[in-house]
Structures are given as structure tokens and as C-alpha cells.
Design an enzyme around this catalytic site. Structure first.
Site: not given
Ligand code: GDP
Ligand code: IMO
Ligand code: MG
Length: 425
Positions: A12, A15, A39-40, A222
Site C-alpha cells: 500500500d 504502487k 488493491g492498487h 504486495q
Molecule cells: P498500492 O497497493 O501500493 O497501490 O497502494 P493503495 O492504493 O493500496 O494505497 C495507497 C493509497 O494512498 C490510495 O488510497 C491512494 O489513492 C493514496 N495515495 C497515493 N499516493 C498518495 C499521496 O502522495 N498522497 C496521498 N494523500 N494519498 C496518496
Molecule cells: P498491495 O499490492 C498490504 C498482507 C495481508 C496479510 C499478508 C498475507 O495492495 O500492496 P495474503 O492474503 O496475501 O495471504 O495475506 O499480506 N497483504 C497485503 N498488505 N497490501 C497488499 O497488497 C497486501 N496483500 C497481502 O494483510 O498480512
Molecule cells: Mg494496496
């Protein structure tokens, strides 16, 4: 120019946003591991999109998107996601491909994931996403998995029945209900038909693109600290989200990777169980969660939040060979009087770790060593160039680079596409 993008912390990091930004100058985007546990998020044109298994490049019409062999793919979840993509106005036909070698996540894997978590005693629960990821990779490594290519075979129903029999024995041993092969097969008929046109030999496809001089972007899911080998085992996912996984998960060779981008959130979050040395359970942690909107994009769970951990980031730079960092969420720190960087872990006997220990019981005896820097107390989201950032914000970023190494390539100051500063890539 082929680029691998990886998460450098516990996931998270942003990415999805950085992939979307880099897709503009790439020809193809490829997922190489994980599944719909990811979850991207991409925020574009005032709309928020969350991709779980379809590459985040899909929001750029005309770009090729590939699910590589290293991914574990839930066919029903993928078919639903493709429908959502069409609903958003994008066309997967002709530019979206699924490796025939990608393993399938089947309903019994989801059931086993949940049953296994439920059966684990308190302290050993992983806090998985419940998406069936661990059991699907176990089946792959145990040489009893089903692959995307199997979906199209006439004997697929027999393969499913054999798997269901074995899975039901395991489920019952865990005290859970079994699954029904007929029900699963009936559900899969429309799903297989929907996915059939996309299943192909992606190894040849990707090599053809590379040989034609196309730019391929490899989208890690991840992150380094969730890596099955390098993460906080056993509190990890079941794949290799680190840069090495990009080759095994696509069939591209290490010689074809030109650069590695690591995504670093400028503080730390983790969702699920497991160690987190810089975790904050106080008002500062609450501020990070609130300002950063730190709730899981897949499960909605509140994310654990803490200060930036330079031990983790340095370890991630080495393992992935990071050329450029994409640093995100600077704006979330805008309100703090001071900000902290963890530079080491001090064990109760005085020894200080400057790299991440493998032994979690040793880590449990450690407390983080912090450097404290002044905050900037100025909004940064509207800033359009690195040099225009408040001086203390630049000091913070540059101090991190000094400790961690690597160069800054992208700096993100908000969720939207436009709030992305290019600094060197
Ligand atoms: P990922 O799994 O690495 O793709 O990240 P996620 O999408 O799960 O979580 C990142 C969250 O931060 C999302 O809600 C994005 O919209 C938000 N986000 C990304 N870059 C920024 C930033 O520079 N500032 C803020 N405030 N939010 C951001
Ligand atoms: P993105 O790509 C954050 C965590 C789960 C748990 C562990 C194992 O959005 O960054 P799993 O279901 O993969 O067997 O769970 O990994 N986990 C993540 N945490 N971002 C993710 O993906 C994750 N995918 C799995 O919360 O701790
Ligand atoms: Mg994510």
C-alpha cells in the site's frame, strides 16, 4: 527500457498511482505475482479506481496489460473486474492477456485460506486477505495446482473433481464445511467463456514486445517485507514481490531488466498481523491513519501506522537493487511539528541492528532508534516542483535518501494523477 516496480515496505505504498504515472511512457504493464489480495488505487479525472488483479495500466487505452505466469488468478474475481473495467469505459479486448501458465485460485483455496486462519491460535494468525492466495501457491508448489490453460481443456471438470475431493479432506480436518464440485463447475462455465479469449502464451508475447523495442513495466503487488523469503516470515504473503520475482513471474530474463523503481511511503503502514517496529498506537498514529486515509483497498481494514523506517527501506534497496525511489504521501505529514526516521533497532542487550533481522524473537527484543526532524507545517499537495517544496520537507526527503541510498525519481504529494512530481527518472 524495461522497468520493475516494487513495494519497499509492507504494501500500500502507492504502487498503483506510480504505475499509472509510468504507464504513460510504457507500452505494456505486467503483473508478475500475487493475486487479488492486492488493491492498487488510481485517482484520475476526479474518480477513484481500485484494481486488484488487472494491471493498473488498464486505465490507459491502447496499452497492453498482462497477467504473468507468477500470478495466482481467481477466474471469477477476474471476470468481475474486467466487467468493472468495461463499465468505467475501457476496453480490455485486444490488449489484455492472461498467461496460460498462471495458476488458478479456486473456491476451495478461498475456503482453505479462511479455515486455516480460523484454526490458527491467536498469536499465529497471519491476518490474510482471505483471497485464497496461500492455498493457491501451496497447490502450485505442491504440484497439484490448476492453471489458466486448464480452464480451456475438455477434462477440466475431472481435474476440478479430483481437486475438490482432496480439498474437502483438508477442509473437514480443519473443522470447516466442504465445497461442492458441481456448484463450482456450473459457476465456472460462463467465467471460462469470458476469459478464454485472453488466455495465451505470454512468454512469447513479452519476448516479442521486448525484441521489438517496446517498454515493459512490471507491476509488483504486495511488498518487500511481505516477501515469502525476505519478509517478516511467517507474517508474509506466499509469493516473491521483490524484483527477482519479476523474472520468474513473467519469463523475462534478468538481463532484460533495465531499471528498478522502489515505492516508499514517507511513513510506514501495515495491514494484518506481524511485527512492525515503528508502529504508533498513539494520537500520531491516528493522525497518520486519518490524514492518509489508511484503510485497506481490498478488505477495508484499518491499516496500522507508524514512522518511516529507514532500516526497512535500506534492506529493500539492497534486495531489489532500487535505482530510483518513488516516494509517496509526503502531504500526509504536512501537519506534524516534528517527524521521525528510524535508523536502527536497539536490542535489550545494547546491540543495534542496521539491517532487518530474520529472527522475529530478536526483533521483539528491540526498540527503534529515531532521528527527529522539524516538520514543515505547510500544505504540499498543490506544489508542482520539487524545488518549490517547503525547506523542511526537502530536508526530510534528503535525509532519508542519505541514510537509505538510491536516487529520488518521483515524489507524490496527493492521490490524484496530477499531484506527482518528477524528480529524476
Ligand atoms: P498500492 O497497493 O501500493 O497501490 O497502494 P493503495 O492504493 O493500496 O494505497 C495507497 C493509497 O494512498 C490510495 O488510497 C491512494 O489513492 C493514496 N495515495 C497515493 N499516493 C498518495 C499521496 O502522495 N498522497 C496521498 N494523500 N494519498 C496518496
Ligand atoms: P498491495 O499490492 C498490504 C498482507 C495481508 C496479510 C499478508 C498475507 O495492495 O500492496 P495474503 O492474503 O496475501 O495471504 O495475506 O499480506 N497483504 C497485503 N498488505 N497490501 C497488499 O497488497 C497486501 N496483500 C497481502 O494483510 O498480512
Ligand atoms: Mg494496496
Amino acid at each position: 527500457m524495461n522497468t520493475v516496480l516494487v513495494g519497499a515496505q509492507w504494501g500500500d505504498e502507492g504502487k498503483g498511482k506510480v504505475i499509472d504515472f509510468l504507464t504513460a511512457e510504457s507500452d505494456a504493464v505486467v503483473r508478475f505475482q500475487g493475486g487479488s489480495n492486492a488493491g492498487h488505487t488510481v485517482v484520475a479525472g476526479g474518480r477513484k479506481y481500485v484494481l486488484h488483479i488487472v494491471p493498473s495500466g488498464i486505465l490507459h487505452e491502447g496499452k497492453i496489460c498482462v497477467i504473468g505466469n507468477g500470478v495466482v488468478m481467481d477466474p471469477a474475481a477476474l471476470a468481475d473486474e474486467l466487467e468493472a473495467v468495461r463499465g468505467w469505459g475501457y476496453t480490455p479486448e485486444g490488449r489484455f492477456f492472461i498467461s496460460e501458465r498462471a495458476h488458478l485460485v479456486m473456491p476451495w483455496h478461498r475456503a482453505l485460506d479462511k479455515a486455516d486462519e480460523a484454526a490458527r491460535p491467536g498469536g499465529s494468525k497471519i491476518g490474510t486477505t482471505g483471497r485464497g492466495i496461500g492455498p493457491a501457491y501451496s497447490a502450485k508448489v505442491g504440484r497439484e495446482g490448476l492453471r489458466a490453460g486448464d480452464l480451456l481443456k475438455p477434462d477440466f471438470p475431472d481435474l476440478v473433481r479430483a481437486c475438490v475431493e482432496a480439498a474437502n479432506r483438508k477442509l473437514r480436518a480443519l473443522g470447516a464445511d466442504g465445497v461442492d464440485a458441481d456448484e463450482i463447475l456450473a459457476g465456472l462455465v460462463p467465467v471460462a467463456a469470458a476469459l478464454k479469449p485472453f488466455v495465451t502464451d505470454t512468454v512469447s508475447l513479452l519476448h516479442g514486445l521486448a525484441e521489438g523495442g517496446k517498454d515493459i513495466l512490471l507491476e509488483g503487488a504486495q511488498a518487500t517485507m511481505l516477501d515469502i523469503d525476505f519478509g517478516t516470515y511467517p507474517f508474509v504473503t506466499s509469493s516473491n514481490p521483490t524484483a527477482g520475482g519479476a523474472c520468474t513471474g513473467t519469463g523475462l530474463s534478468p538481463r532484460q531488466i533495465d531499471r528498478v523503481v522502489g515505492v516508499l511511503k514517507l511513513y510506514t503502514t501495515r495491514v494484518g498481523e506481524g511485527p512492525f517496529p515503528t508502529e504508533l498506537t498513539d494520537a500520531d498514529g491516528e493522525t497518520l491513519r486519518r490524514r492518509g486515509g489508511e484503510f485497506g483497498a481490498t478488505t477495508g481494514r484499518p491499516r496500522r501506522c507508524g514512522w518511516f523506517d529507514a532500516v526497512v527501506a535500506r534492506y529493500a534497496r539492497r534486495i531489489n537493487g532500487v535505482d530510483f525511489w518513488a516516494m509517496t504521501k509526503l502531504d500526509v505529514l504536512d501537519e506534524f511539528d516534528t517527524v521521525k526516521i528510524c535508523t536502527g533497532y536497539r536490542r535489550d542487550d545494547g546491540f543495534t541492528y542496521d539491517t532487518f533481522p530474520a529472527d522475529l524473537s530478536a526483533l521483539a527484543r528491540c526498540t527503534p532508534v529515531y532521528e527527529e526532524l522539524p516538520g514543515w507545517k505547510t500544505p504540499t499537495s498543490a506544489v508542482t516542483s520539487y524545488d518549490a517544496l517547503p525547506e523542511n520537507a526537502r530536508r526530510y526527503v534528503e535525509r532519508i535518501l542519505e541514510i537509505v541510498g538510491g536516487k529520488l525519481g518521483v515524489l507524490s504529494v496527493g492521490p490524484a494523477r496530477e499531484t506527482t512530481l518528477r524528480t529524476g527518472i
